[in-house]
Design a protein around this motif. Structure first.
Motif, PDB file in Angstrom:
ATOM      1  N   ARG A  15      47.916 127.105 -56.201  1.00 23.17           N
ATOM      2  CA  ARG A  15      48.115 126.163 -55.102  1.00 23.17           C
ATOM      3  C   ARG A  15      47.289 126.644 -53.922  1.00 23.17           C
ATOM      4  O   ARG A  15      47.532 127.726 -53.401  1.00 23.17           O
ATOM      5  N   PRO A  16      46.292 125.880 -53.486  1.00 25.02           N
ATOM      6  CA  PRO A  16      45.400 126.340 -52.427  1.00 25.02           C
ATOM      7  C   PRO A  16      46.095 126.424 -51.069  1.00 25.02           C
ATOM      8  O   PRO A  16      47.094 125.759 -50.823  1.00 25.02           O
ATOM      9  N   GLN A  17      45.548 127.255 -50.186  1.00 24.40           N
ATOM     10  CA  GLN A  17      46.079 127.395 -48.836  1.00 24.40           C
ATOM     11  C   GLN A  17      45.733 126.174 -47.977  1.00 24.40           C
ATOM     12  O   GLN A  17      46.505 125.786 -47.122  1.00 24.40           O
ATOM     13  N   GLU A  18      44.573 125.577 -48.212  1.00 25.99           N
ATOM     14  CA  GLU A  18      44.133 124.425 -47.436  1.00 25.99           C
ATOM     15  C   GLU A  18      44.177 123.175 -48.299  1.00 25.99           C
ATOM     16  O   GLU A  18      43.980 123.229 -49.500  1.00 25.99           O
ATOM     17  N   GLY A  19      44.438 122.049 -47.660  1.00 28.71           N
ATOM     18  CA  GLY A  19      44.460 120.783 -48.379  1.00 28.71           C
ATOM     19  C   GLY A  19      45.808 120.420 -48.962  1.00 28.71           C
ATOM     20  O   GLY A  19      45.924 119.445 -49.694  1.00 28.71           O
ATOM     21  N   ARG A  20      46.822 121.184 -48.623  1.00 27.95           N
ATOM     22  CA  ARG A  20      48.168 120.893 -49.115  1.00 27.95           C
ATOM     23  C   ARG A  20      48.768 119.738 -48.323  1.00 27.95           C
ATOM     24  O   ARG A  20      48.466 119.556 -47.159  1.00 27.95           O
ATOM     25  N   ILE A  21      49.645 118.988 -48.981  1.00 29.63           N
ATOM     26  CA  ILE A  21      50.445 118.015 -48.253  1.00 29.63           C
ATOM     27  C   ILE A  21      51.898 118.438 -48.346  1.00 29.63           C
ATOM     28  O   ILE A  21      52.568 118.584 -47.339  1.00 29.63           O
ATOM     29  N   GLY A  28      46.087 121.804 -56.171  1.00 25.17           N
ATOM     30  CA  GLY A  28      45.738 122.841 -57.137  1.00 25.17           C
ATOM     31  C   GLY A  28      45.261 122.261 -58.458  1.00 25.17           C
ATOM     32  O   GLY A  28      44.294 122.745 -59.047  1.00 25.17           O
ATOM     33  N   LEU A  29      45.943 121.224 -58.918  1.00 26.27           N
ATOM     34  CA  LEU A  29      45.505 120.560 -60.156  1.00 26.27           C
ATOM     35  C   LEU A  29      44.143 119.905 -59.961  1.00 26.27           C
ATOM     36  O   LEU A  29      43.294 119.959 -60.850  1.00 26.27           O
ATOM     37  N   ALA A  30      43.951 119.292 -58.799  1.00 29.52           N
ATOM     38  CA  ALA A  30      42.658 118.648 -58.517  1.00 29.52           C
ATOM     39  C   ALA A  30      41.539 119.674 -58.493  1.00 29.52           C
ATOM     40  O   ALA A  30      40.465 119.452 -59.065  1.00 29.52           O
ATOM     41  N   ARG A  31      41.776 120.802 -57.859  1.00 30.87           N
ATOM     42  CA  ARG A  31      40.753 121.845 -57.799  1.00 30.87           C
ATOM     43  C   ARG A  31      40.456 122.375 -59.191  1.00 30.87           C
ATOM     44  O   ARG A  31      39.311 122.597 -59.558  1.00 30.87           O
ATOM     45  N   ARG A  32      41.485 122.574 -59.983  1.00 34.66           N
ATOM     46  CA  ARG A  32      41.310 123.129 -61.332  1.00 34.66           C
ATOM     47  C   ARG A  32      40.494 122.211 -62.225  1.00 34.66           C
ATOM     48  O   ARG A  32      39.671 122.661 -63.004  1.00 34.66           O
TER      49      ARG A  32
END
Length: 81
Positions: A15-21, A28-32
């Motif tokens: 789960r990234p530090q930036e871009g969370r809602i 995290g899934l989108a980045r992966r």
């Protein structure tokens, strides 16, 4: 084949530090998978409409299982004189 496995291990599913809602699961899934986070969120809502209730269980489980991304520390060096 080993390089693909090594690459996936290094990239991980976090789960990234930036871009969370909310919890960062969709980001995290989108980045992966190389997608835009908004596309992942839209797919999440569309699947929720198609199969009601499933994401209400899946999202918290992924939130717990997916580790948070480690913050990147930057070492500050004194300016050169």
């Amino acid at each position: 084949m080993n390089s693909v496995h090594d690459s996936m291990t290094r990239q991980g599913l976090v789960r990234p530090q930036e871009g969370r809602i909310l919890g960062g699961v969709c980001a995290g899934l989108a980045r992966r998978f190389g997608l835009d986070p908004w596309i992942t969120r839209l797919l999440f809502v569309l699947v929720l409409l198609a199969i009601p209730g499933s994401q209400i269980l899946v999202y918290p489980v992924l939130w717990i299982l997916m580790p948070a991304e480690k913050p990147a520390y930057v070492t500050a060096y004194p300016p050169a004189v």
